[in-house]
Scaffold this motif. Structure first.
Motif: not given
Length: 722
Positions: A662, A606-609, A646-648, A175, A177-178
């Protein structure tokens, strides 16, 4: 097979222990030596060497290497295991067998270029071609000094099949990240050829989405600094990226490779800094949404469209003609008289301007001529019969000198540009015959912008070029190498302009014509750029293998290109399978509820992005507010965003270029938002190819024809079972 693996694992575990013992010992030794801060030159040189050693040892202390290559050089009858890492480190006794070999070293190229076979392999060394046999090629994953994985991609003495793709798929399946990561452990042969290409060449790289174009270019910078360390420096290199958020996204790669101080900018920021302009730069979103939201069919994007014309070599030639014409009329058509009875003939001033100061650009020539006139005045003042007369003459001369200087053209780029686009008047410095070469649509739209003190991105190359024509390019402004990312959105004019600033045509120009969503100002064919350079000064590479997305996502995106763009450019996927692409109608749910439900489903995996991609910035802002009100923690990515967190996220499709997530949800993937034009298909293709593992397309009305795909292993209709 299990027994062989265990043996290899144990061997590498022991080697890792021995390596870490040696690294720790050397690091302890060099850190125990006090840092020298005195002025003795010899001691300063010794301290610089010790500090370099400390830095290299610190960089490998947690992950010392990632690969092993057992190689027997022809004529030696001695096979040597070579361990390859991001940074090279010698053994303490400085034997010819380094502890770790730098991935950029000539012999390390074998780790990337050798793809199997029983025949000999070779690499290019400073002494010439070296030939020999490869006995073992092994990928090794070490994290925090712990051996996690060992995978042999070639073993001459084994009857087991190679697993080269197995290791690659393992790394690609992680996965994200940012931040973009380096790919030094998984560089493929075709990528390595680009990275190690000769310096004084304009490389043009057409790479499909996910082919690693950006990371290849960044690794090329690291290689050039290693290979040509006496000829190039990091602070004389620059990366031009599409926006500041993208620069933040790639910001970790070069430090991970041990490279710092490389300049990073957008073309707009670089140009505005050079020009020191006080104008309003038109928002990219304004221009895009003007094109995106037009009613009816999009107009044909011809070379007469303002952005395309202003990016053409034709416009560059017109600007040069303007300055050449201005040169002929720069000196005021009059003698200069500092006071009554004293005259400096225009013929003498013209001699200075046309002969003595001819090598200088216009602004410098004017400066030199006016300084010469000032010195002439001072000499003539000394001939005054009395102090009172001298004082009176000096006062008059000062006023007349200033008035005479104001009769010269003003050489500020924006002033010159406004002269070109304003209505012709008597005494204009730009003749009508030159102005008439500019299409009327371009004249009208640009004049209207300039009247409002608005400058568009496509005006900046012209403004910088005018600055170059009337001023000098200083040594600090020149580059040893230029990287241009998303180059399909650059114009030939921009490339030709930057070539004036770079030594030896040293470029890495990378992009994807299938992602040319700024077609109203970018190139439509790579030949528009390659023809700017002599044949011996340019080279072309095509990267067709995509490493980003699953096979299902790539096959879906390829069909969009085949049906909607028909460019002949499609991606070859790495064998990494995942879930099918989901096509989902909003159905009875409201648009907001359906998108919220989709995002929550992917977040729960549980995807990071995870990102929702919209057609326009206006739609992204509205959806962001709706989701925030509903309690969904998301970030809005807009033109003002400096960092990718990153994130959503929610973002417009044009800002997603170069990024990867992701999982991606394309909002409003329907006929109302993406019509049947090739431009619409390119936009949708960009959005789809941001996804690594899952891609969902949501729609509220009929889908465009190029989305209609029936292969069950690729497309899944409807929501997953919950």
């Amino acid at each position: 097979m299990e027994e062989t693996f265990q043996s290899a694992y144990q061997e590498e575990e022991q080697r890792l222990k021995n390596t870490m013992k040696e690294v720790d010992r050397q690091l302890a030794k060099f850190t125990s030596i006090p840092v020298y801060t005195g002025h003795d030159f010899t001691e300063q040189v010794l301290e610089a060497g010790r500090e370099e050693r400390r830095q290299r040892l610190s960089k490998i202390v947690n992950e010392p290497y990632f690969g092993r290559l057992d190689f027997e050089e022809q004529g030696t009858n001695q096979m040597k295991p070579l361990y390859i890492g991001k940074v090279g480190v010698d053994r303490e006794d400085y034997t010819d067998q380094p502890l770790v070999i730098d991935w950029r070293a000539p012999i390390a190229s074998l780790f990337y270029s050798f793809t199997g076979g029983e025949g000999p392999a070779e690499y290019e060394s400073p002494e010439g071609v070296v030939e020999g046999l490869v006995y073992l090629k092994r990928n090794i994953v070490i994290r925090q000094q712990i051996l996690e994985r060992v995978a042999d991609t070639y073993n001459r003495g084994s009857d087991q099949p190679a697993v080269s793709d197995e290791f690659l798929v393992y790394r690609l399946g992680e996965n994200k990240d940012n931040k973009l990561r380096d790919i030094v452990s998984t560089i493929q042969a075709e990528q390595d050829r680009i990275i190690r290409a000769a310096r004084n060449t304009a490389l043009i790289i057409q790479g499909v989405a996910g082919s690693g174009k950006t990371t290849v270019a960044l690794h090329r910078l690291a290689f050039l600094l290693y290979q040509y360390k006496e000829q190039v420096s990091a602070d004389k290199m620059i990366i031009f990226a599409p926006n500041n958020m993208f620069l933040d996204y790639i910001s970790n790669v070069l430090p991970e490779l041990g490279v710092g101080d490389i300049q990073q900018s957008t073309f707009s920021d670089w140009a505005l800094q050079m020009l020191n302009l006080d104008v309003r730069l038109a928002d990219t979103a304004e221009t895009l949404e003007y094109w995106f939201e037009r009613e009816g069919e999009l107009p044909e994007i011809t070379d007469e469209v303002p952005g395309r014309f202003k990016g053409s070599m034709r416009f560059m030639d017109i600007l040069r003609s303007c300055i050449e014409q201005m040169e002929m009329t720069s000196v005021p058509d009059m003698d200069f008289s500092p006071w009554d009875g004293k005259v400096l003939p225009r013929a003498e001033i013209m001699k200075w301007f046309d002969e003595e100061y001819k090598p200088y650009p216009l602004a410098k020539r004017k400066e030199r001529v006016m300084a010469r006139i000032h010195r002439w005045i001072e000499m003539e003042l000394k001939k005054a019969p009395s102090a009172a007369v001298q004082k009176e003459r000096k006062k008059k001369a000062s006023a007349r000198e200033k008035a005479y200087a104001n009769k010269w053209p003003k050489y500020e780029p924006l002033t010159l540009y406004k002269h070109i686009f304003k209505a012709a008047k008597g005494g204009s410095v730009i003749p009508d015959e030159i102005r008439k070469q500019i299409p009327q649509s371009v004249m009208k739209s640009t004049a209207a912008d300039l009247k409002q003190n608005v400058v568009r991105e496509e005006d900046l190359p012209a403004l910088v070029y005018l600055h170059v024509l009337v001023n000098e390019i200083s040594g600090e402004q020149r580059f040893d190498h230029v990287v241009i990312d998303e180059a399909q959105d650059f114009s030939p004019f921009q490339i030709a302009l930057l070539d004036l600033f770079v030594k030896g045509h040293s470029f890495t120009i990378l992009g994807d014509l299938s992602q040319g969503i700024h077609a109203y100002r970018g190139v439509h064919r790579w030949e528009e750029m390659s023809q700017l350079f002599a044949e011996e000064h340019n080279d072309y590479f095509a990267l067709t293998r995509s490493y980003r997305s699953t096979m299902e996502i790539i096959e879906f995106a390829n069909t969009i290109l085949e049906k909607g763009v028909q460019s002949g450019i499609t991606a070859v996927p790495v064998f990494r399978s995942g879930d099918g692409v989901r096509l989902i109608d909003y159905g009875e749910d409201s648009r907001k509820n359906a998108l919220q439900r989709a995002m929550q489903h992917l977040i729960d995996k549980d995807y990071r992005t995870v990102s929702i991609v919209t057609r326009t910035l206006h739609e992204a802002k509205a959806l962001y507010e709706e989701l925030k009100t509903a309690g969904v923690e998301v970030n809005l990515i807009d033109d003002g965003k400096k960092q990718y967190e990153g994130g959503y996220s929610v973002l417009p499709v044009y800002l997603s270029k170069g990024l990867e997530f992701d999982a991606v949800i394309v909002a409003d993937a329907d006929q109302d938002h993406y019509g049947n034009s090739s431009w619409d298909a390119k936009l949708l293709y960009v959005g789809c190819t941001r996804a690594l593992h899952e891609l969902w397309l949501m729609n509220g009305s009929e889908r465009p024809v190029y989305m209609e795909q029936e292969a069950k292993e690729v497309v899944i209709h409807g929501w997953p079972s919950e």
